[in-house]
Design an enzyme around this catalytic site. Sequence first.
Site, PDB file in Angstrom:
ATOM      1  N   SER A 116       0.853  -1.186   0.000  1.00 24.15           N
ATOM      2  CA  SER A 116       0.000   0.000   0.000  1.00 24.15           C
ATOM      3  C   SER A 116       0.894   1.243   0.000  1.00 24.15           C
ATOM      4  O   SER A 116       2.082   1.162   0.324  1.00 24.15           O
ATOM      5  CB  SER A 116      -0.855  -0.014   1.276  1.00 24.15           C
ATOM      6  OG  SER A 116      -1.495   1.228   1.478  1.00 24.15           O
ATOM      7  N   TYR A 118      -1.808  -0.769  10.623  1.00 15.55           N
ATOM      8  CA  TYR A 118      -1.988  -1.112   9.192  1.00 15.55           C
ATOM      9  C   TYR A 118      -0.691  -0.802   8.437  1.00 15.55           C
ATOM     10  O   TYR A 118      -0.204  -1.627   7.659  1.00 15.55           O
ATOM     11  CB  TYR A 118      -3.149  -0.299   8.612  1.00 15.55           C
ATOM     12  CG  TYR A 118      -3.427  -0.577   7.144  1.00 15.55           C
ATOM     13  CD1 TYR A 118      -3.945  -1.799   6.737  1.00 15.55           C
ATOM     14  CD2 TYR A 118      -3.164   0.399   6.166  1.00 15.55           C
ATOM     15  CE1 TYR A 118      -4.194  -2.053   5.388  1.00 15.55           C
ATOM     16  CE2 TYR A 118      -3.411   0.155   4.831  1.00 15.55           C
ATOM     17  CZ  TYR A 118      -3.934  -1.073   4.449  1.00 15.55           C
ATOM     18  OH  TYR A 118      -4.183  -1.328   3.111  1.00 15.55           O
TER      19      TYR A 118
HETATM   20  P1  NDP Z   1     -11.585  -5.869   0.123  1.00 17.96           P
HETATM   21  O1  NDP Z   1     -12.082  -5.702   1.523  1.00 17.96           O
HETATM   22  O2  NDP Z   1     -12.547  -5.742  -1.000  1.00 17.96           O
HETATM   23  O3  NDP Z   1     -10.843  -7.263  -0.038  1.00 17.96           O
HETATM   24  C1  NDP Z   1     -10.134  -7.870   1.009  1.00 17.96           C
HETATM   25  C2  NDP Z   1     -10.109  -9.356   0.726  1.00 17.96           C
HETATM   26  O4  NDP Z   1      -9.304  -9.994   1.729  1.00 17.96           O
HETATM   27  C3  NDP Z   1     -11.483  -9.991   0.757  1.00 17.96           C
HETATM   28  O5  NDP Z   1     -11.616 -10.814  -0.368  1.00 17.96           O
HETATM   29  C4  NDP Z   1     -11.468 -10.831   2.032  1.00 17.96           C
HETATM   30  O6  NDP Z   1     -12.199 -12.026   1.791  1.00 17.96           O
HETATM   31  C5  NDP Z   1      -9.998 -11.142   2.157  1.00 17.96           C
HETATM   32  N1  NDP Z   1      -9.583 -11.466   3.517  1.00 17.96           N
HETATM   33  C6  NDP Z   1      -9.551 -10.647   4.590  1.00 17.96           C
HETATM   34  N2  NDP Z   1      -9.147 -11.327   5.682  1.00 17.96           N
HETATM   35  C7  NDP Z   1      -8.913 -12.608   5.259  1.00 17.96           C
HETATM   36  C8  NDP Z   1      -8.480 -13.777   5.908  1.00 17.96           C
HETATM   37  N3  NDP Z   1      -8.200 -13.818   7.218  1.00 17.96           N
HETATM   38  N4  NDP Z   1      -8.357 -14.916   5.175  1.00 17.96           N
HETATM   39  C9  NDP Z   1      -8.641 -14.901   3.861  1.00 17.96           C
HETATM   40  N5  NDP Z   1      -9.053 -13.818   3.198  1.00 17.96           N
HETATM   41  C10 NDP Z   1      -9.194 -12.687   3.894  1.00 17.96           C
HETATM   42  O7  NDP Z   1     -10.399  -4.803  -0.027  1.00 17.96           O
HETATM   43  P2  NDP Z   1      -9.354  -4.496  -1.200  1.00 17.96           P
HETATM   44  O8  NDP Z   1      -9.655  -5.262  -2.413  1.00 17.96           O
HETATM   45  O9  NDP Z   1      -9.255  -3.034  -1.254  1.00 17.96           O
HETATM   46  O10 NDP Z   1      -7.996  -5.027  -0.526  1.00 17.96           O
HETATM   47  C11 NDP Z   1      -7.163  -5.992  -1.116  1.00 17.96           C
HETATM   48  C12 NDP Z   1      -5.733  -5.710  -0.678  1.00 17.96           C
HETATM   49  O11 NDP Z   1      -5.322  -4.463  -1.202  1.00 17.96           O
HETATM   50  C13 NDP Z   1      -5.527  -5.615   0.834  1.00 17.96           C
HETATM   51  O12 NDP Z   1      -4.317  -6.258   1.187  1.00 17.96           O
HETATM   52  C14 NDP Z   1      -5.426  -4.134   1.084  1.00 17.96           C
HETATM   53  O13 NDP Z   1      -4.679  -3.817   2.229  1.00 17.96           O
HETATM   54  C15 NDP Z   1      -4.738  -3.689  -0.196  1.00 17.96           C
HETATM   55  N6  NDP Z   1      -4.900  -2.262  -0.502  1.00 17.96           N
HETATM   56  C16 NDP Z   1      -6.121  -1.733  -0.742  1.00 17.96           C
HETATM   57  C17 NDP Z   1      -6.267  -0.380  -0.963  1.00 17.96           C
HETATM   58  C18 NDP Z   1      -7.587   0.272  -1.157  1.00 17.96           C
HETATM   59  O14 NDP Z   1      -7.662   1.509  -1.069  1.00 17.96           O
HETATM   60  N7  NDP Z   1      -8.670  -0.445  -1.442  1.00 17.96           N
HETATM   61  C19 NDP Z   1      -5.093   0.505  -0.984  1.00 17.96           C
HETATM   62  C20 NDP Z   1      -3.855  -0.172  -0.732  1.00 17.96           C
HETATM   63  C21 NDP Z   1      -3.769  -1.497  -0.506  1.00 17.96           C
HETATM   64  P3  NDP Z   1     -13.120 -12.801   2.844  1.00 17.96           P
HETATM   65  O15 NDP Z   1     -13.669 -11.784   3.815  1.00 17.96           O
HETATM   66  O16 NDP Z   1     -14.153 -13.455   2.000  1.00 17.96           O
HETATM   67  O17 NDP Z   1     -12.184 -13.786   3.477  1.00 17.96           O
END
Ligand code: NDP
Length: 244
Positions: free
Chosen positions: A140, A153
């Site tokens: 990020s 975070y």
């Molecule tokens: P979302 O919340 O849409 O996606 C997060 C995903 O992570 C979900 O599919 C969730 O699936 C999964 N997840 C969370 N915890 C677990 C776990 N314990 N085991 C398995 N899966 C897990 O957010 P984003 O798509 O935005 O985020 C994706 C990545 O991008 C993250 O690492 C985030 O930090 C990073 N990011 C995002 C930014 C943004 O502004 N959106 C900016 C910078 C980085 P489920 O709950 O079904 O398990």
Amino acid sequence: MTDSQNPGRVAVITGASSGIGAATARALAADGYRVALLARRLDRIEALATDIGGGAIAIQADVTDRSQLIAAAKRVKDELGGTDVLVNNAGAMLLGPFSSALYQDYRTMIEANLLGAITTTEVFLDQLKDGGGDIVNLSSVAGRTASQGNGVYAATKWGINGWSESLRQELLPGIRVTVIEPGVVDTELPTHITDDATREVIQGLYDVATVKAEDVAEVIAFALSRPRHLVLNEILLRPSDQLL
Ligand code: NDP
């Protein structure tokens, strides 16, 4: 790119049930990869796998549970023949002022964002060594900066960056390591913030987000499509108007 450019290659994407993970799964499938979708919400990844088709499979797995990851890796090996690309995308952003009220959120982020990516990689590494592989780690902007209210975070994302650089050195040249560092991307990420005041402020930023998950997915697909002698190790991308 056409699917003839990645015949038989397999991409494993964690956190594929929403946001950047789901968009990346679609982008890589469009580039010819067979995709394994990992997440905890099985209904979502099953629906996505059906929609993508082309041999996509959905595997319910919590990245904080090593035994579930081992079972997932076995399914990928048995059903898809191995892993060429691992996208460590699963994560949570549970922001808020540093206080004991959020101690559980800190543990959740460290276990999912940092330890989850490390454990997933450790479990899938043998499969990646089978051929010229790729590891894509979702960091990020918060992996390069820090600000009030995002300390833990940011710590997870700084951790991803440090670990990725070490991994890059250990695994070259056969396995490429790419770190993706997005700014604000329009996903459900802020909806899980438990601190009410913080969630309201951050949701306001996300409500007007201009960068979509598909934009990030396109960048990931582009990085993976580079010829094997080249690797994009670190990609920082922000909405054009994002200051920090
Ligand atoms: P979302 O919340 O849409 O996606 C997060 C995903 O992570 C979900 O599919 C969730 O699936 C999964 N997840 C969370 N915890 C677990 C776990 N314990 N085991 C398995 N899966 C897990 O957010 P984003 O798509 O935005 O985020 C994706 C990545 O991008 C993250 O690492 C985030 O930090 C990073 N990011 C995002 C930014 C943004 O502004 N959106 C900016 C910078 C980085 P489920 O709950 O079904 O398990």
